[in-house]
Design a protein around this motif. Structure first.
Motif, PDB file in Angstrom:
ATOM      1  N   MET A  94       7.027   8.186   4.837  1.00  0.00           N
ATOM      2  CA  MET A  94       7.664   8.619   3.613  1.00  0.00           C
ATOM      3  C   MET A  94       7.811   7.407   2.691  1.00  0.00           C
ATOM      4  N   LEU A  95       7.714   7.659   1.412  1.00  0.00           N
ATOM      5  CA  LEU A  95       7.875   6.620   0.394  1.00  0.00           C
ATOM      6  C   LEU A  95       9.197   6.851  -0.323  1.00  0.00           C
ATOM      7  N   HIS A  96       9.986   5.793  -0.413  1.00  0.00           N
ATOM      8  CA  HIS A  96      11.274   5.853  -1.102  1.00  0.00           C
ATOM      9  C   HIS A  96      11.202   4.950  -2.333  1.00  0.00           C
ATOM     10  N   LEU A  97      11.584   5.491  -3.473  1.00  0.00           N
ATOM     11  CA  LEU A  97      11.622   4.734  -4.721  1.00  0.00           C
ATOM     12  C   LEU A  97      13.082   4.496  -5.075  1.00  0.00           C
ATOM     13  N   LEU A  98      13.496   3.231  -5.064  1.00  0.00           N
ATOM     14  CA  LEU A  98      14.876   2.871  -5.390  1.00  0.00           C
ATOM     15  C   LEU A  98      14.884   2.196  -6.748  1.00  0.00           C
ATOM     16  N   SER A  99      15.745   2.674  -7.646  1.00  0.00           N
ATOM     17  CA  SER A  99      15.683   2.128  -8.996  1.00  0.00           C
ATOM     18  C   SER A  99      16.996   1.564  -9.518  1.00  0.00           C
ATOM     19  N   GLN A 100      18.107   1.752  -8.821  1.00  0.00           N
ATOM     20  CA  GLN A 100      19.371   1.296  -9.389  1.00  0.00           C
ATOM     21  C   GLN A 100      20.115   0.332  -8.462  1.00  0.00           C
ATOM     22  N   LEU A 101      20.829  -0.564  -9.104  1.00  0.00           N
ATOM     23  CA  LEU A 101      21.775  -1.420  -8.405  1.00  0.00           C
ATOM     24  C   LEU A 101      23.166  -0.888  -8.686  1.00  0.00           C
ATOM     25  N   PRO A 102      24.107  -1.088  -7.825  1.00  0.00           N
ATOM     26  CA  PRO A 102      23.930  -1.706  -6.518  1.00  0.00           C
ATOM     27  C   PRO A 102      23.244  -0.741  -5.554  1.00  0.00           C
ATOM     28  N   ASP A 145       8.053   3.331   3.786  1.00  0.00           N
ATOM     29  CA  ASP A 145       7.759   2.394   2.709  1.00  0.00           C
ATOM     30  C   ASP A 145       8.841   2.532   1.644  1.00  0.00           C
ATOM     31  N   VAL A 146       9.253   1.404   1.078  1.00  0.00           N
ATOM     32  CA  VAL A 146      10.298   1.381   0.056  1.00  0.00           C
ATOM     33  C   VAL A 146       9.783   0.557  -1.121  1.00  0.00           C
ATOM     34  N   LEU A 195       0.264   3.561  -2.650  1.00  0.00           N
ATOM     35  CA  LEU A 195       1.354   3.957  -1.756  1.00  0.00           C
ATOM     36  C   LEU A 195       1.678   5.439  -1.882  1.00  0.00           C
ATOM     37  N   THR A 196       1.581   5.989  -3.082  1.00  0.00           N
ATOM     38  CA  THR A 196       1.855   7.413  -3.255  1.00  0.00           C
ATOM     39  C   THR A 196       0.775   8.265  -2.591  1.00  0.00           C
ATOM     40  N   VAL A 197      -0.447   7.765  -2.560  1.00  0.00           N
ATOM     41  CA  VAL A 197      -1.534   8.487  -1.878  1.00  0.00           C
ATOM     42  C   VAL A 197      -1.323   8.428  -0.361  1.00  0.00           C
ATOM     43  N   GLN A 198      -0.913   7.276   0.141  1.00  0.00           N
ATOM     44  CA  GLN A 198      -0.695   7.096   1.579  1.00  0.00           C
ATOM     45  C   GLN A 198       0.530   7.856   2.082  1.00  0.00           C
ATOM     46  N   ASN A 199       1.481   8.105   1.203  1.00  0.00           N
ATOM     47  CA  ASN A 199       2.735   8.777   1.576  1.00  0.00           C
ATOM     48  C   ASN A 199       2.889  10.061   0.773  1.00  0.00           C
TER      49      ASN A 199
END
Length: 97
Positions: free
Chosen positions: A1-9, A23-24, A86-90
Motif C-alpha cells: 500500500m502507498l501512503h501519501l502524508l502531506s501535513q505536519l505535525p 511505501d510512504v 510508486l502509484t503503479v506499483q501500489n
C-alpha cells in the motif's frame, strides 16, 4: 500500500495505521519531518524499523528549503516520475491530510 502524508505535525495515530513494508511518500509540509533532527524523526524511524520505504517528494524539499543531503538516514528523495512509478506499483493508495 502507498501512503501519501502531506501535513505536519505527523500524527502517531496515522503512523500506527501504516503497515509493515508499505511505501510512504512525504509531500507538502510533511517533507520537513524528514530533515535529520526534526521532532518527527522518531515516528519516521518507527516506520523504517517496520521495513517501510519512506520517500520525500523532491520538488517539495526544494520549496521548503530542505537539502536532500540533510534527510534522515533511510529517507529517499523521489521526483514526480518516481511518484507515478510508486502509484503503479501500489494499486491501493491512501492519502492522509
Amino acid at each position: 500500500m502507498l501512503h501519501l502524508l502531506s501535513q505536519l505535525p505527523l500524527q502517531a495515530a496515522v503512523i500506527e495505521r501504516i503497515g509493515s513494508g508499505d511505501d510512504v511518500v512525504l509531500m507538502d509540509g510533511a517533507v520537513c519531518a524528514a530533515r535529520a533532527g526534526h521532532s518527527a524523526n522518531d515516528l519516521l524511524r518507527q516506520l523504517l524499523s517496520q521495513s517501510c520505504r519512506i520517500y520525500a517528494l523532491q520538488e517539495m524539499l526544494l520549496v521548503h528549503g530542505v537539502e536532500p543531503l540533510l534527510l534522515l538516514s533511510g529517507v529517499e528523495s523521489v521526483d514526480y516520475a518516481g511518484l507515478v512509478e510508486l502509484t503503479v506499483q501500489n494499486p491501493v493508495i491512501h492519502s492522509w491530510c
